[in-house]
Write an enzyme that holds these catalytic residues in place. Structure first.
Site, short mmCIF file in Angstrom:
data_model
loop_
_atom_site.label_atom_id
_atom_site.label_comp_id
_atom_site.label_asym_id
_atom_site.label_seq_id
_atom_site.Cartn_x
_atom_site.Cartn_y
_atom_site.Cartn_z
N ASP A 35 108.10 -8.16 -12.56
CA ASP A 35 108.35 -8.53 -11.17
C ASP A 35 107.03 -8.97 -10.54
OD1 ASP A 35 108.74 -8.13 -8.18
OD2 ASP A 35 110.74 -7.59 -8.91
N ILE A 36 107.07 -10.03 -9.74
CA ILE A 36 105.83 -10.53 -9.11
C ILE A 36 105.41 -9.65 -7.93
CG2 ILE A 36 106.14 -12.90 -9.89
CD1 ILE A 36 106.99 -13.57 -6.99
N ASN A 92 120.74 -4.44 -7.28
CA ASN A 92 121.03 -4.69 -5.87
C ASN A 92 122.13 -5.75 -5.83
OD1 ASN A 92 118.95 -2.97 -4.98
ND2 ASN A 92 117.45 -4.59 -5.24
N GLY A 98 119.57 -5.55 -0.38
CA GLY A 98 118.22 -6.00 -0.73
C GLY A 98 118.16 -7.08 -1.79
N GLN A 99 119.31 -7.60 -2.22
CA GLN A 99 119.28 -8.68 -3.22
C GLN A 99 118.75 -9.94 -2.55
OE1 GLN A 99 123.05 -9.67 -5.08
NE2 GLN A 99 122.06 -10.93 -6.63
N HIS A 105 120.70 -9.36 -11.92
CA HIS A 105 119.48 -8.85 -12.54
C HIS A 105 119.38 -7.34 -12.33
CE1 HIS A 105 118.31 -9.90 -8.38
NE2 HIS A 105 117.35 -8.99 -8.47
N HIS A 107 116.55 -4.16 -12.19
CA HIS A 107 115.15 -3.75 -12.05
C HIS A 107 114.97 -2.51 -12.90
CE1 HIS A 107 114.33 -6.07 -8.24
NE2 HIS A 107 115.66 -6.00 -8.18
#
Length: 119
Positions: A35-36, A92, A98-99, A105, A107
């Site tokens: 994740d960035i 999410n 919070g998506q 995907h 996390h």
């Protein structure tokens, strides 16, 4: 069309190699990358190569790929050495949860204490 790459989807572009990502693992059906904006020392996203807007629509249409994603979360945790200490898998679903990227995907979070309830 569901399952097809979307031209405006960031994660579809990562799958296609059009946008760079720090890839951790790849399988025939999934891509996992860092994740960035990590929220824990280990924060890896696992995405399907096919496009569905969220985990629920993916699971309904392609349950085998949803299962592949879950299997990959465990592989990521083991590879990141957080499997023994504990890790969290978060899906999410929807903007209210919070998506922000509407491509299914997961996390994978670990490497620090994760309190409950989250957020």
């Amino acid at each position: 069309m569901a399952g097809e790459p979307q031209a405006d989807c960031l994660f579809c572009k990562i799958v296609a190699g059009e946008v760079p990502a720090t890839v951790v693992r790849e399988t025939e059906t999934t891509v996992a990358f860092r994740d960035i904006n990590p929220q824990a020392p280990t924060h890896v996203l696992v995405i399907p190569r096919v496009h569905y807007p969220d985990a629920a629509s993916l699971a309904a249409a392609e349950p085998a790929i949803a299962a592949d994603m879950m299997r990959e979360t465990a592989e990521i945790a083991a590879g990141e050495k957080v499997d023994a200490t504990g890790y969290r898998v978060v899906f999410n679903t929807g903007a209210g949860a919070g998506q922000t990227v509407f491509h299914a995907h997961a996390h994978v979070l670990g490497g620090r204490g994760l309190q409950w309830p989250p957020g």
